[in-house]
Design a protein around this motif. Structure first.
Motif, PDB file in Angstrom:
ATOM      1  N   GLY A   1      -3.204  49.341   8.534  1.00  0.00           N
ATOM      2  CA  GLY A   1      -2.146  48.335   8.635  1.00  0.00           C
ATOM      3  C   GLY A   1      -2.209  47.334   7.491  1.00  0.00           C
ATOM      4  O   GLY A   1      -1.204  47.063   6.829  1.00  0.00           O
ATOM      5  N   PHE A   2      -3.408  46.798   7.244  1.00  0.00           N
ATOM      6  CA  PHE A   2      -3.568  45.838   6.153  1.00  0.00           C
ATOM      7  C   PHE A   2      -3.198  46.474   4.815  1.00  0.00           C
ATOM      8  O   PHE A   2      -2.506  45.865   3.989  1.00  0.00           O
ATOM      9  CB  PHE A   2      -5.011  45.327   6.084  1.00  0.00           C
ATOM     10  CG  PHE A   2      -5.290  44.177   7.010  1.00  0.00           C
ATOM     11  CD1 PHE A   2      -4.602  42.982   6.877  1.00  0.00           C
ATOM     12  CD2 PHE A   2      -6.237  44.298   8.018  1.00  0.00           C
ATOM     13  CE1 PHE A   2      -4.857  41.923   7.734  1.00  0.00           C
ATOM     14  CE2 PHE A   2      -6.491  43.246   8.876  1.00  0.00           C
ATOM     15  CZ  PHE A   2      -5.803  42.062   8.743  1.00  0.00           C
ATOM     16  N   THR A   3      -3.684  47.697   4.597  1.00  0.00           N
ATOM     17  CA  THR A   3      -3.426  48.349   3.318  1.00  0.00           C
ATOM     18  C   THR A   3      -1.927  48.514   3.090  1.00  0.00           C
ATOM     19  O   THR A   3      -1.419  48.224   2.003  1.00  0.00           O
ATOM     20  CB  THR A   3      -4.137  49.708   3.267  1.00  0.00           C
ATOM     21  OG1 THR A   3      -5.494  49.525   3.689  1.00  0.00           O
ATOM     22  CG2 THR A   3      -4.117  50.283   1.871  1.00  0.00           C
ATOM     23  N   LEU A   4      -1.222  48.955   4.143  1.00  0.00           N
ATOM     24  CA  LEU A   4       0.225  49.153   3.998  1.00  0.00           C
ATOM     25  C   LEU A   4       0.943  47.830   3.753  1.00  0.00           C
ATOM     26  O   LEU A   4       1.716  47.687   2.806  1.00  0.00           O
ATOM     27  CB  LEU A   4       0.790  49.823   5.255  1.00  0.00           C
ATOM     28  CG  LEU A   4       0.444  51.305   5.424  1.00  0.00           C
ATOM     29  CD1 LEU A   4       0.995  51.830   6.749  1.00  0.00           C
ATOM     30  CD2 LEU A   4       1.015  52.108   4.253  1.00  0.00           C
TER      31      LEU A   4
ATOM     32  N   LEU B   1     -16.443  50.617   7.920  1.00  0.00           N
ATOM     33  CA  LEU B   1     -15.003  50.338   7.947  1.00  0.00           C
ATOM     34  C   LEU B   1     -14.730  48.836   7.872  1.00  0.00           C
ATOM     35  O   LEU B   1     -13.827  48.396   7.163  1.00  0.00           O
ATOM     36  CB  LEU B   1     -14.394  50.910   9.233  1.00  0.00           C
ATOM     37  CG  LEU B   1     -14.198  52.421   9.233  1.00  0.00           C
ATOM     38  CD1 LEU B   1     -13.927  52.915  10.648  1.00  0.00           C
ATOM     39  CD2 LEU B   1     -13.051  52.810   8.308  1.00  0.00           C
ATOM     40  N   SER B   2     -15.514  48.068   8.618  1.00  0.00           N
ATOM     41  CA  SER B   2     -15.295  46.621   8.596  1.00  0.00           C
ATOM     42  C   SER B   2     -15.599  46.049   7.218  1.00  0.00           C
ATOM     43  O   SER B   2     -14.929  45.127   6.767  1.00  0.00           O
ATOM     44  CB  SER B   2     -16.173  45.934   9.654  1.00  0.00           C
ATOM     45  OG  SER B   2     -15.726  46.276  10.939  1.00  0.00           O
ATOM     46  N   ARG B   3     -16.626  46.614   6.563  1.00  0.00           N
ATOM     47  CA  ARG B   3     -16.928  46.147   5.209  1.00  0.00           C
ATOM     48  C   ARG B   3     -15.791  46.476   4.269  1.00  0.00           C
ATOM     49  O   ARG B   3     -15.370  45.649   3.448  1.00  0.00           O
ATOM     50  CB  ARG B   3     -18.210  46.817   4.700  1.00  0.00           C
ATOM     51  CG  ARG B   3     -19.460  46.189   5.243  1.00  0.00           C
ATOM     52  CD  ARG B   3     -20.684  46.778   4.604  1.00  0.00           C
ATOM     53  NE  ARG B   3     -20.756  46.472   3.179  1.00  0.00           N
ATOM     54  CZ  ARG B   3     -21.646  47.019   2.348  1.00  0.00           C
ATOM     55  NH1 ARG B   3     -22.506  47.912   2.805  1.00  0.00           N
ATOM     56  NH2 ARG B   3     -21.668  46.676   1.085  1.00  0.00           N
ATOM     57  N   LEU B   4     -15.276  47.697   4.405  1.00  0.00           N
ATOM     58  CA  LEU B   4     -14.171  48.104   3.539  1.00  0.00           C
ATOM     59  C   LEU B   4     -12.961  47.200   3.775  1.00  0.00           C
ATOM     60  O   LEU B   4     -12.317  46.739   2.826  1.00  0.00           O
ATOM     61  CB  LEU B   4     -13.824  49.568   3.827  1.00  0.00           C
ATOM     62  CG  LEU B   4     -12.798  50.202   2.911  1.00  0.00           C
ATOM     63  CD1 LEU B   4     -13.234  50.126   1.451  1.00  0.00           C
ATOM     64  CD2 LEU B   4     -12.544  51.656   3.307  1.00  0.00           C
ATOM     65  N   GLN B   5     -12.693  46.937   5.044  1.00  0.00           N
ATOM     66  CA  GLN B   5     -11.534  46.091   5.346  1.00  0.00           C
ATOM     67  C   GLN B   5     -11.728  44.679   4.792  1.00  0.00           C
ATOM     68  O   GLN B   5     -10.801  44.082   4.248  1.00  0.00           O
ATOM     69  CB  GLN B   5     -11.317  46.028   6.858  1.00  0.00           C
ATOM     70  CG  GLN B   5     -10.142  45.142   7.223  1.00  0.00           C
ATOM     71  CD  GLN B   5      -9.837  45.197   8.695  1.00  0.00           C
ATOM     72  OE1 GLN B   5      -9.581  46.253   9.245  1.00  0.00           O
ATOM     73  NE2 GLN B   5      -9.854  44.045   9.348  1.00  0.00           N
ATOM     74  N   PHE B   6     -12.949  44.161   4.924  1.00  0.00           N
ATOM     75  CA  PHE B   6     -13.197  42.812   4.400  1.00  0.00           C
ATOM     76  C   PHE B   6     -13.048  42.809   2.884  1.00  0.00           C
ATOM     77  O   PHE B   6     -12.488  41.869   2.301  1.00  0.00           O
ATOM     78  CB  PHE B   6     -14.591  42.313   4.811  1.00  0.00           C
ATOM     79  CG  PHE B   6     -14.693  40.815   4.790  1.00  0.00           C
ATOM     80  CD1 PHE B   6     -14.352  40.077   5.903  1.00  0.00           C
ATOM     81  CD2 PHE B   6     -15.100  40.152   3.647  1.00  0.00           C
ATOM     82  CE1 PHE B   6     -14.416  38.695   5.893  1.00  0.00           C
ATOM     83  CE2 PHE B   6     -15.170  38.760   3.616  1.00  0.00           C
ATOM     84  CZ  PHE B   6     -14.828  38.036   4.737  1.00  0.00           C
ATOM     85  N   ALA B   7     -13.532  43.884   2.248  1.00  0.00           N
ATOM     86  CA  ALA B   7     -13.396  43.972   0.793  1.00  0.00           C
ATOM     87  C   ALA B   7     -11.926  44.015   0.390  1.00  0.00           C
ATOM     88  O   ALA B   7     -11.494  43.282  -0.508  1.00  0.00           O
ATOM     89  CB  ALA B   7     -14.133  45.204   0.277  1.00  0.00           C
ATOM     90  N   VAL B   8     -11.156  44.848   1.077  1.00  0.00           N
ATOM     91  CA  VAL B   8      -9.736  44.978   0.733  1.00  0.00           C
ATOM     92  C   VAL B   8      -9.018  43.646   0.925  1.00  0.00           C
ATOM     93  O   VAL B   8      -8.317  43.162   0.032  1.00  0.00           O
ATOM     94  CB  VAL B   8      -9.065  46.071   1.605  1.00  0.00           C
ATOM     95  CG1 VAL B   8      -7.548  46.004   1.491  1.00  0.00           C
ATOM     96  CG2 VAL B   8      -9.561  47.448   1.195  1.00  0.00           C
TER      97      VAL B   8
END
Lengths: 337, 450
Positions: free
Chosen positions: B410-413, B6-13
């Motif tokens: 939250g970040f995605t939205l 999840l943290s990797r995905l968030q960092f990527a996004v």
């Protein structure tokens, strides 16, 4: 040893300057909807902080970066322990930046109204959250060998909330004075009134904070050991009284400087009480994060000291110069933002 | 998904979103500064109008670059606490220096530029946008020296349970970091050039303000040609540096499975990851891969099978991203070469098909830049700091998957919303075109006839 102390002082200075500068942006943002009565005045408030808010916010980035470079363990644990609070801080800072920049770039009442709300929230929430965070840092976090035993709700304890409210009020008065100083006509009058009015709430909250700190934190222990430090809270109290005296007379520039001194000295009061901790543990003092057990190597600290000694004064000089370029009152309702 | 994924995905996004805005900032700041300087030198008001129009688009983009950048600084501590603890002694320094040396400069002088048209002299005003342009690029240097250190760590020793810096000069002069800096900034210049050409093409297709947009187009065409050529040369050196320092990543970039002396370059390759080989190899150029990697056609290229499976990066994503980036890079050279020729001959309005092509090419450099980051970051796996720290050991221990889910959503939205608003504003401003000549402020100061 000496380098850890230098960076502790610099750490305190970076936070203090950030609160002193971006504090009036937050205050102006919170007051924006209340003291600006029409579109022209709303634009004026934005133009008043417009030239400088970006540069002010970088003091926060630098305070964060300095924590990372000088005290990496504190940076790592503080940011991961306070995960959700910092997430909210990030979201609200994003909201503020975008609101300021985008509001004037399209027409339409709905568009502007939406960004006005975002501007308010993006100014109010960081002020509150930073206050809550620092209140909890002053009081210590529940951490031991196993890590952190708290959540977002742990942070919302009475002392944390009180500090949050204190920050909000400090920034409100600070921002009102800045708008009074830079604005003209009705806007200047309303901002001056706001500063004078809010001060009456700020004073008792600050008094309660000073007393409550004795019970909720161990900050005063250092003051017992070195009474000379009492000069810091003394100047804070004196400046706070001067704010009222000067703003009542309409001497907004002097009142604003007094407010700067108040904010800086309140920060220093807290930071001096923390020493040598950066984040004390309130359940296991041995697991407090101190400037000695969480610092970078002396080699890194030395390099960072050299960088800071050369570049921070340069930054201060050109920022002062830009403030001087924009020293005049803001003409009403221009369309820059 | 666990906290690591999840943290990797968030960092990527968050980093890919941040990098939508950064490259344009890098290049467009220079172009706007150049326009303003041209106005100072020639007194031609058209240049001033160009600086104002492209400057407005620059600012819309800049705002998002700044706010999404703060997220990046916070995330190292929030999501990657073990990483920050372990390498903060080295990695924290360039980040803090970036803020002190570059970010302050950029943020202070952008305020002066936006609000200072009537407050400072035209020379000081032009100087302020140059300072913004220099600071933005300087900021990229420090960030990429930090990233270069994650790719190829130098100047440190492992002691006290962490990496400690012992040679700052080595970190500062890390060739990997410098190549990455040149490669990234040049790619940003290409983004800016294609951005200006694309929007100019749109207006030229509609025959609106042709004088204004022809000159903008021509300036961007030259800038694009110079940058895309240099980009390709630097890219070649960069890939050679990867071959030297990160052999597993290089093998994945080219999908080389078996170690080979005098390795050929196959123009068409289809990897078969399960069978650890390439299903299709065609159009081979003998010795070419060895030549590209080591500038020696007989050099030996290490294959992926030399590395234990758990130390290999994901091959398919790395390989495909790299190939696509190279093809796009070549395409940019061809397009900007044509753009220079056609605009030089003043044949732009007579070439609607080419203008349409340039309009649709606008997003391509953005895509190439994102692909480049996929190669750099996915290709480094499983390491977060190459050969020093694994990504799986770097994540915050106290942060639960639930917390990361919340922040990721939250970040995605929020970022999704920002993207919509930003594109809306950019499109609206771009479509509206420059201000009419009479309302240009500042012309009076230089005593020019409007």
């Amino acid at each position: 040893m000496i380098f850890q102390v230098i960076w502790f002082i610099l750490w305190g200075v970076l936070w203090a300057v950030f609160f002193m500068l971006d504090g009036f942006d937050f205050g102006a943002g919170m007051l924006h909807g209340f003291i600006a009565k029409n579109e022209a005045e709303k634009r004026t408030v934005l133009n008043i902080i417009g030239p400088v808010w970006n540069g002010n916010e970088v003091w926060l980035i630098t305070a964060g970066g300095a924590t990372f470079a000088a005290f990496p363990t504190t940076y790592a644990l503080m940011f991961s322990y306070l995960y959700t609070a910092l997430l909210l801080l990030l979201f609200s800072l994003i909201l503020r930046g975008v609101a300021i920049e985008f509001r004037g770039k399209a027409e339409g009442a709905g568009w502007r109204k939406g960004w006005d709300v975002a501007f308010f929230l993006g100014s109010f929430l960081p002020a509150l959250l930073l206050g809550v965070a620092f209140g909890n840092i002053f009081a210590g976090l529940p951490m031991d060998a196993e890590g952190y035993h708290g959540s977002l709700l742990t942070l919302l304890n009475p002392y944390g909330l009180l500090t949050g409210i204190l920050f909000v009020l400090l920034f409100l008065v600070h921002g009102a004075l800045w708008v009074a100083l830079k604005g003209t006509g009705d806007l200047e009058m309303r901002a001056g009134k706001a500063a004078n009015g809010i001060w009456y709430i700020l004073l008792p909250v600050a008094a309660v904070f000073l007393v409550y700190t004795a019970f909720a934190t161990k900050l005063y222990a250092n003051y017992m050991k070195a009474p000379a430090l009492l000069a810091l809270p003394a100047i804070a109290v004196f400046s706070l009284l001067a704010v009222k005296f000067l703003s009542f007379k309409g001497a907004y520039l002097k009142a604003f400087f007094a407010s700067c001194a108040t904010i800086v000295m309140v920060t220093f009061t807290g930071v001096a009480g923390l020493y040598p901790n950066l984040i004390p543990s309130n359940i296991s003092p041995a697991h407090s994060l101190t400037i000695f057990n969480s610092s970078s190597s002396v080699y890194t600290l030395r390099i960072m000291t050299a960088v800071a000694v050369v570049f921070v004064p340069i930054v201060i000089l050109y920022q002062i110069w830009v403030y001087r370029v924009f020293r005049h009152k803001e003409a009403a309702g221009k369309e820059t933002y | 998904m666990d906290a690591v994924a999840l943290s990797r995905l968030q960092f990527a996004v968050t980093s890919m979103f941040h990098f939508i805005f950064v490259p344009l900032t890098l290049g467009l700041s220079i172009m706007v500064a150049w326009m303003e300087s041209r106005h100072l030198r020639t007194g031609d008001v058209l240049y001033l109008r160009m600086a104002k129009f492209w400057g407005k688009l620059f600012l819309i983009n800049f705002a998002l670059g700044i706010v999404t950048g703060i997220t990046m600084e916070f995330q190292f501590g929030m999501n990657w606490a073990e990483y920050s603890k372990y390498v903060g002694d080295v990695f924290g320094a360039p980040l803090a220096i970036e803020a002190t040396v570059a970010f302050f400069l950029e943020s202070t002088f952008i305020g002066l530029w936006v609000f200072g048209w009537e407050k400072v002299s035209p020379k000081v005003h032009a100087l302020s946008i140059w300072l913004v342009a220099i600071a933005t690029n300087l900021s990229a240097l420090w960030i990429l020296l930090a990233n270069g250190w994650m790719q190829h760590p130098v100047g440190y020793v492992l002691r006290n349970n962490r990496a400690e810096m012992v040679d700052f000069t080595a970190v500062l002069t890390n060739p990997y970091g410098w190549l990455k800096f040149l490669h990234t900034t040049l790619s940003g210049y290409v983004v800016a050039a294609f951005f200006v050409m694309g929007i100019s093409a749109w207006h030229l297709l509609r025959k609106s303000r042709t004088g204004f947009f022809k000159r903008s187009f021509r300036m961007a065409a030259w800038f694009g040609l110079a940058s895309s050529l240099l980009l390709f040369i630097v890219g070649d050196f960069h890939a050679a540096e990867v071959a030297k320092t990160q052999p597993a990543k290089f093998a994945a970039m080219e999908s080389v499975w078996q170690t080979e002396k005098g390795a050929p370059y196959n123009l068409v390759v289809i990897p078969d990851v399960a069978k650890e080989r390439n299903a299709v190899k065609a159009l081979r150029v003998p010795g070419m891969l060895s030549f590209l990697a080591y500038h020696d056609p007989d050099a030996t290229i290490k294959g992926l099978t030399e590395f234990p499976k758990d130390l290999r990066p994901p091959v398919l994503a790395t390989f495909l991203s790299f190939r696509a980036m190279i093809i796009l890079g070549l395409f940019f050279i061809v397009l900007s070469f044509a753009a220079v020729i056609i605009s030089k001959k003043d044949r732009l309005e007579a070439s609607p098909r080419f203008l349409k092509l340039m309009l649709f090419a606008l997003p391509l450099p953005y895509i190439a830049g994102q692909l480049g980051w996929v190669v750099a970051e996915v290709g480094r796996q499983p390491w977060i700091v190459y050969d020093v720290l694994k990504t799986s050991d770097a994540v915050s221990r106290t942060v639960s998957p639930m917390q990361v889910w919340v922040s990721l959503i939250g970040f995605t939205l929020i970022y999704g919303l920002l993207a919509v608003v930003d594109i809306y504003l950019l499109a609206k401003t771009a479509r509206k075109g420059p201000e009419p000549e009479l309302s240009v402020v500042g012309a009076v100061q230089t005593g020019q006839e409007v």
